[in-house]
Design an enzyme around this catalytic site. Structure first.
Site, PDB file in Angstrom:
ATOM      1  N   CYS A   1       0.811  -1.199  -0.123  1.00 24.83           N
ATOM      2  CA  CYS A   1       0.123  -0.069   0.033  1.00 24.83           C
ATOM      3  C   CYS A   1       0.842   1.201   0.078  1.00 24.83           C
ATOM      4  O   CYS A   1       1.361   1.757  -1.039  1.00 24.83           O
ATOM      5  CB  CYS A   1      -0.930   0.137   1.139  1.00 24.83           C
ATOM      6  SG  CYS A   1      -2.255   1.103   0.629  1.00 24.83           S
TER       7      CYS A   1
ATOM      8  N   HIS B   1      -3.781  -4.847   0.236  1.00 24.60           N
ATOM      9  CA  HIS B   1      -3.254  -5.543   1.434  1.00 24.60           C
ATOM     10  C   HIS B   1      -3.213  -6.960   1.474  1.00 24.60           C
ATOM     11  O   HIS B   1      -4.033  -7.578   2.021  1.00 24.60           O
ATOM     12  CB  HIS B   1      -3.799  -5.103   2.676  1.00 24.60           C
ATOM     13  CG  HIS B   1      -3.651  -3.545   3.011  1.00 24.60           C
ATOM     14  ND1 HIS B   1      -2.532  -3.343   3.780  1.00 24.60           N
ATOM     15  CD2 HIS B   1      -4.254  -2.465   2.733  1.00 24.60           C
ATOM     16  CE1 HIS B   1      -2.483  -1.794   3.796  1.00 24.60           C
ATOM     17  NE2 HIS B   1      -3.513  -1.456   3.148  1.00 24.60           N
TER      18      HIS B   1
ATOM     19  N   GLU C   1      -1.368  -9.138   3.012  1.00 22.71           N
ATOM     20  CA  GLU C   1      -1.425  -9.774   4.233  1.00 22.71           C
ATOM     21  C   GLU C   1      -2.666 -10.205   4.970  1.00 22.71           C
ATOM     22  O   GLU C   1      -2.908 -11.251   5.489  1.00 22.71           O
ATOM     23  CB  GLU C   1      -0.874  -8.931   5.004  1.00 22.71           C
ATOM     24  CG  GLU C   1      -1.376  -7.544   5.616  1.00 22.71           C
ATOM     25  CD  GLU C   1      -1.268  -6.218   4.742  1.00 22.71           C
ATOM     26  OE1 GLU C   1      -0.941  -6.618   3.719  1.00 22.71           O
ATOM     27  OE2 GLU C   1      -1.326  -5.283   5.113  1.00 22.71           O
TER      28      GLU C   1
HETATM   29  N1  GLN Z   1      -1.862   6.761   2.988  1.00 27.59           N
HETATM   30  C1  GLN Z   1      -1.940   5.945   1.775  1.00 27.59           C
HETATM   31  C2  GLN Z   1      -3.432   5.950   1.163  1.00 27.59           C
HETATM   32  O1  GLN Z   1      -4.393   6.422   1.721  1.00 27.59           O
HETATM   33  C3  GLN Z   1      -1.839   4.556   1.976  1.00 27.59           C
HETATM   34  C4  GLN Z   1      -2.758   3.704   2.872  1.00 27.59           C
HETATM   35  C5  GLN Z   1      -2.380   2.466   3.252  1.00 27.59           C
HETATM   36  O2  GLN Z   1      -0.893   2.299   3.288  1.00 27.59           O
HETATM   37  N2  GLN Z   1      -3.202   1.597   3.986  1.00 27.59           N
HETATM   38  O3  GLN Z   1      -3.611   5.864  -0.033  1.00 27.59           O
END
Ligand code: GLN
Length: 546
Positions: free
Chosen positions: A390, A521, A523
């Site tokens: 992410c 994600h 994970e």
């Molecule tokens: N802060 C980033 C976004 O909002 C990544 C979010 C995250 O890593 N879950 O796009």
């Protein structure tokens, strides 16, 4: 066809103190009953007033787990899905806030037709309605409900009251399991049962007696104490289950079965096991506990510093995903937590040399960003396997834009909206939501499809044309920069079906053994019996190098 049994409910409550593993206990009960041939659903009832867990700071509450539906939940849901090896519907998570909001909104809409709306009856009715939905949606034989918090708190009382009411109506279909703690004070050197006796008394105050006590302690509970607890708490001696500390949470189902917890629960419901098979689980635990080698991975983050403590709970799914894939690859993953801020000073980067791989997990905001970018640059130049999740993918793109494309001012709109080259920018619908101050549950959340590029690392790892992965973000790769990034060698190997959203970025394997970032994600989908292909590919790249 045999008539389907009415669903059975097991409520898991905590006694004495928190933090003794009620979540993994619930998850383990799920694994055991599932292995006996039943369709099991696991539910978490959290006492918070937050409508979901998405607005809570991870250092305070641990990881925010995202369900397939996009609901942001407590990390226990992650354990449930990992232990059951299946995705659960959104109904399986509830908070006081969620229930109260629903009932109050209904009241404001006059749906109660002038009735006096009260916690006992209307709130409990709503809790029970949701449990019924769980049973319908999951076609469940057994539903295990973990009530968050500890006995004696005001906040979880309404869930206990709902459980009590359910037992009144379905006496033989409901049971209560209390997870309690038996201290062994060092000055006495003896395991004490009194706090548990008192916790049971407190539970009695709610009109509930436990049917089973899961006795957590450093050591196994001996026969004498089992008998004492049975007498003092009104529980069958064979229903006192010894739950000593174990080295890995994956041992817990196997350990519980030593005291026959599964059959004790089934016999309460007059059910017989349909099969007996913890074998697959045992096979995994065996691999997990007997690795043939070791690898080291540096995890660069920020949500693990609180006061004098390091809280890796904020990344629990990432940790488990790495450990699970490592176990399947026959190695142990040694994870080292390094604070991103430390690498703002480039002199410290050489410390990374000793690691087999580097991972940057998801995150928000400005803290430690330059440190993370420095780390990614170091991993790219030194051909150290790098996996970005992410934010870790967005920063990979920024690093590439700055250092390979020469766009020195490349940035994400999240940090500097005025930067010249916003290679990561806010998604248009997100802009409107933030302008309205709509922060709760409003990110791009839950499962979305990605189409994979033939021949890429991603496609070869997944061995599929498309994948479904869970998301939680507001920002994305700015389409205007895709052409130049690709021209300079970055490959977008996963895209949304309409081609507009970049879901995976990687360098071809000829250029780097593993330099890959994902906007989602992965994970959240890694499970002991189904390791995640990308985590496994990352681990393999580390193994190949060592
Ligand atoms: N802060 C980033 C976004 O909002 C990544 C979010 C995250 O890593 N879950 O796009």
């Amino acid at each position: 066809m045999a008539k389907k049994q009415t669903p059975k409910y097991i409520f898991v409550v905590g006694g004495v103190m928190s933090g003794v593993g009620k979540g993994v206990t619930t998850a383990s009960i799920g694994t055991i009953l599932q292995s006996k041939g039943f369709n099991v659903s696991l539910v978490k009832a959290d006492p918070y007033l937050n409508v979901d867990a998405g607005t809570m700071n991870p250092t305070e509450h641990g990881e925010v787990f995202v369900m397939e539906s996009g609901l942001e939940t407590d990390q226990d849901m992650g354990n449930y899905e990992r232990f059951l090896n299946k995705s659960l519907p959104r109904e399986n998570y509830m908070t006081n806030g969620m229930i109260f909001k629903y009932v109050i909104d209904k009241e404001r809409a006059l749906a109660y037709k002038g009735a006096c709306v009260e916690p006992t009856y209307h709130i409990t009715e709503e809790i029970l309605r949701r449990l019924k939905e769980v049973s319908k949606k999951g076609d469940s034989d057994i539903i295990v409900v973990e009530i968050g918090g500890t006995i004696g708190e005001y906040q979880n009382a309404i869930f206990l009251e709902a459980a009590r009411q359910l037992r009144l109506k379905n006496r033989n279909d409901v049971m209560f399991a209390m997870v309690s703690y038996l201290p062994i004070p060092s000055t006495i050197g003896e395991m004490k049962t009194k706090p548990t006796q008192n916790a049971v008394r407190q539970l009695n105050g709610y009109g509930i007696n436990p049917d089973i006590i899961i006795a957590r302690s450093v050591d196994p509970v001996d026969k004498k104490r089992k008998e004492k607890l049975a007498t003092m708490c009104g529980v069958l001696p064979e229903n006192i289950i010894s739950a000593p500390d174990v080295s890995s949470i994956y041992d817990i189902p196997i350990n519980f079965e030593k005291d026959g917890i599964g059959n004790r629960m089934l016999s309460h419901f007059n059910l017989k096991p349909k099969k007996k098979d913890l074998n697959q689980w045992k096979g995994f635990v065996n691999k997990f506990k007997n690795p043939k080698g070791e690898i080291s991975i540096a995890v660069i983050g920020k949500y693990f510093e609180t006061g004098n403590y390091v809280l890796s709970d904020s990344y629990i799914s990432v940790i488990e995903a790495l450990k699970i894939s490592a176990a399947h690859a026959g190695v142990k993953a040694n994870l080292v937590w390094l604070s991103a801020k430390h690498f703002e000073d480039t002199k410290n980067l050489k410390e990374l040399k000793e690691f087999g791989g580097i991972l940057v997990p998801g995150g928000f905001g400005e803290t430690g960003i330059q440190g993370k970018i420095n780390v990614i640059e170091y991993a790219r130049k030194n051909k150290i396997p790098y996996f970005g999740l992410c934010y870790g993918m967005q920063l990979l793109v920024i690093e590439y834009a700055r250092n390979v494309l020469g766009l020195k001012d490349a940035n994400t709109e999240e940090i500097n909206p005025k930067a010249k080259d916003l290679v990561i920018h806010i998604m248009p619908d997100q802009k409107e939501k933030l302008a309205r101050g709509d922060y709760g549950g409003s990110m791009r959340l839950g499962s979305y499809e990605a189409v994979l590029k033939e021949g890429s690392i991603a496609q070869k790892s997944y061995k599929a044309k498309t994948v479904l992965e869970r998301h939680r973000h507001r920002y994305e790769v700015n389409e205007e920069y895709i052409e130049v990034l690709e021209k300079k060698g970055l490959v977008f190997s996963g895209k949304s079906p309409d081609g507009h959203l970049m879901e995976i970025a990687e360098l071809p394997v000829e250029k780097h053994p593993f330099f890959l970032g994902v906007q989602f994600h992965p994970e959240f989908l890694a499970r002991p019996l189904a390791p995640h292909p990308l985590f496994s590919a990352f681990i393999q790249a580390i193994k190949n190098r060592e």
